[in-house]
Design a protein around this motif. Structure first.
Motif, PDB file in Angstrom:
ATOM      1  N   UNK A  19       0.805  -0.968  -0.027  1.00  0.00           N
ATOM      2  CA  UNK A  19       0.106   0.159  -0.205  1.00  0.00           C
ATOM      3  C   UNK A  19       0.693   1.846   0.402  1.00  0.00           C
ATOM      4  N   UNK A  20       0.846   1.964  -0.885  1.00  0.00           N
ATOM      5  CA  UNK A  20       1.465   2.979  -1.022  1.00  0.00           C
ATOM      6  C   UNK A  20       1.443   4.358  -0.295  1.00  0.00           C
ATOM      7  N   UNK A  21       1.956   4.806   0.846  1.00  0.00           N
ATOM      8  CA  UNK A  21       1.859   6.364   1.658  1.00  0.00           C
ATOM      9  C   UNK A  21       2.550   7.119   1.359  1.00  0.00           C
ATOM     10  N   UNK A  22       1.806   7.913   1.199  1.00  0.00           N
ATOM     11  CA  UNK A  22       2.122   9.409   1.113  1.00  0.00           C
ATOM     12  C   UNK A  22       1.826   9.865   2.345  1.00  0.00           C
ATOM     13  N   UNK A  23       2.622  10.597   3.189  1.00  0.00           N
ATOM     14  CA  UNK A  23       2.480  12.124   4.159  1.00  0.00           C
ATOM     15  C   UNK A  23       2.488  13.703   2.879  1.00  0.00           C
ATOM     16  N   UNK A  24       1.730  14.784   4.013  1.00  0.00           N
ATOM     17  CA  UNK A  24       1.846  15.958   3.647  1.00  0.00           C
ATOM     18  C   UNK A  24       2.046  16.707   4.598  1.00  0.00           C
ATOM     19  N   UNK A  25       3.176  17.987   4.399  1.00  0.00           N
ATOM     20  CA  UNK A  25       3.425  18.982   5.677  1.00  0.00           C
ATOM     21  C   UNK A  25       2.165  19.091   6.991  1.00  0.00           C
ATOM     22  N   UNK A  26       2.202  18.965   8.201  1.00  0.00           N
ATOM     23  CA  UNK A  26       1.111  18.565   8.762  1.00  0.00           C
ATOM     24  C   UNK A  26       0.889  17.967   9.329  1.00  0.00           C
ATOM     25  N   UNK A  27       0.863  16.833   8.433  1.00  0.00           N
ATOM     26  CA  UNK A  27      -0.006  15.543   9.304  1.00  0.00           C
ATOM     27  C   UNK A  27       0.444  15.494  10.213  1.00  0.00           C
ATOM     28  N   UNK A  28       0.279  14.138  11.112  1.00  0.00           N
ATOM     29  CA  UNK A  28       0.276  13.841  12.704  1.00  0.00           C
ATOM     30  C   UNK A  28       0.773  12.296  12.221  1.00  0.00           C
ATOM     31  N   UNK A  29       2.615  12.007  12.878  1.00  0.00           N
ATOM     32  CA  UNK A  29       2.680  10.276  12.506  1.00  0.00           C
ATOM     33  C   UNK A  29       3.004  10.229  13.866  1.00  0.00           C
ATOM     34  N   UNK A  30       2.769   8.856  14.092  1.00  0.00           N
ATOM     35  CA  UNK A  30       3.772   8.035  15.022  1.00  0.00           C
ATOM     36  C   UNK A  30       5.047   7.381  13.909  1.00  0.00           C
ATOM     37  N   UNK A  31       6.576   7.347  14.834  1.00  0.00           N
ATOM     38  CA  UNK A  31       7.747   6.858  14.691  1.00  0.00           C
ATOM     39  C   UNK A  31       7.963   5.200  15.353  1.00  0.00           C
ATOM     40  N   UNK A  32       8.034   4.343  14.760  1.00  0.00           N
ATOM     41  CA  UNK A  32       8.467   2.951  14.737  1.00  0.00           C
ATOM     42  C   UNK A  32       9.487   3.156  15.726  1.00  0.00           C
ATOM     43  N   UNK A  33      10.255   2.831  16.869  1.00  0.00           N
ATOM     44  CA  UNK A  33      11.668   2.909  17.121  1.00  0.00           C
ATOM     45  C   UNK A  33      12.176   1.803  17.088  1.00  0.00           C
ATOM     46  N   UNK A  34      13.313   1.837  17.587  1.00  0.00           N
ATOM     47  CA  UNK A  34      14.607   0.656  17.061  1.00  0.00           C
ATOM     48  C   UNK A  34      14.083   0.090  18.417  1.00  0.00           C
ATOM     49  N   UNK A  35      14.649  -1.662  18.142  1.00  0.00           N
ATOM     50  CA  UNK A  35      14.382  -2.486  19.592  1.00  0.00           C
ATOM     51  C   UNK A  35      15.102  -2.695  19.213  1.00  0.00           C
TER      52      UNK A  35
ATOM     53  N   UNK B  29      17.984  -6.101  24.004  1.00  0.00           N
ATOM     54  CA  UNK B  29      17.460  -6.288  25.568  1.00  0.00           C
ATOM     55  C   UNK B  29      16.327  -4.655  26.281  1.00  0.00           C
ATOM     56  N   UNK B  30      15.986  -4.954  25.027  1.00  0.00           N
ATOM     57  CA  UNK B  30      13.902  -3.869  25.079  1.00  0.00           C
ATOM     58  C   UNK B  30      13.577  -4.751  26.169  1.00  0.00           C
ATOM     59  N   UNK B  31      13.271  -4.568  26.784  1.00  0.00           N
ATOM     60  CA  UNK B  31      11.721  -4.933  27.140  1.00  0.00           C
ATOM     61  C   UNK B  31      10.431  -5.089  27.329  1.00  0.00           C
ATOM     62  N   UNK B  32       9.390  -5.859  27.124  1.00  0.00           N
ATOM     63  CA  UNK B  32       8.754  -6.586  26.378  1.00  0.00           C
ATOM     64  C   UNK B  32       7.134  -5.002  26.390  1.00  0.00           C
ATOM     65  N   UNK B  33       6.593  -4.307  27.558  1.00  0.00           N
ATOM     66  CA  UNK B  33       6.464  -4.005  27.185  1.00  0.00           C
ATOM     67  C   UNK B  33       6.618  -2.862  27.066  1.00  0.00           C
ATOM     68  N   UNK B  34       8.739  -2.545  26.848  1.00  0.00           N
ATOM     69  CA  UNK B  34       7.962  -0.534  25.717  1.00  0.00           C
ATOM     70  C   UNK B  34       7.091  -1.097  24.454  1.00  0.00           C
TER      71      UNK B  34
END
Length: 179
Positions: A102-118, A121-126
């Motif tokens: 699915x091609x996704x595009x974002x525009x300036x001003x859109x709200x996004x969440x960032x996938x953090x690197x794990x 030793x990252x905890x299970x519920x992080x």
């Protein structure tokens, strides 16, 4: 036998975990790494149908009792076959991926969440995502600048790859849609 380069990937990690768990005495994984690497390099792979040791060095995964290789094609021919099989497998996976992409595009001003690197030793519920962040601008076809601070460069924004971004859906909007 000459040592082959160690490419740490999921197969080696999985084999190493199995080897560590299968021994009754606690042997450190560093002691088992060489044997796991040799097993990996001497085992025919499902895509190429050849062991990496044979493709790289021409080394058979066994000592031939008759002094000649009657099971595998000559090394140069085997390398060409392995390359073609790898390309065919890649093309098959590309078709499968493209069918679901699915091609996704974002525009300036859109709200996004960032996938953090794990880290391992990252905890299970992080939480897997942080945010929301605002898209400031599109830098290239696959990178965006967001207002997430960068602790390494001490800048207020960060340029991230599109694969690390997801649309932010406000919990307030979700409550309204369920009422």
């Amino acid at each position: 036998m000459a040592k082959l380069p160690l490419f740490v990937n999921q197969s080696l990690v999985t084999r190493l975990k199995c080897k560590v768990n299968s021994t009754s005495t606690k042997v450190p994984w560093t002691k088992l790494l060489e044997s796991v690497t040799n097993e990996y390099n001497l085992t025919p792979h499902s895509i190429t149908k050849y062991p990496p040791a044979y493709l790289l060095l021409g080394t058979l995964p066994y000592d031939s009792p008759i002094g000649q290789n009657s099971y595998y094609e000559p090394v140069n021919e085997a390398r060409n076959l392995a390359l073609q099989r790898t390309i065919d497998y890649h093309n098959k996976n590309k078709i499968r991926y493209d069918a679901r992409f699915v091609d996704k595009k974002f525009n300036p001003g859109d709200l996004v969440v960032y996938e953090e690197f794990h880290y391992p030793n990252t905890r299970k519920l992080t939480p897997p995502f942080s945010g929301p962040y605002e898209v400031i601008k599109q830098c290239s076809e696959v990178t965006y600048e967001i207002n997430k601070s960068n602790p390494l460069t001490k800048q207020a924004t960060q340029i991230v790859h599109i694969s690390k971004l997801r649309c932010f859906h406000s919990p307030d909007k979700l409550k309204l849609s369920h009422e």
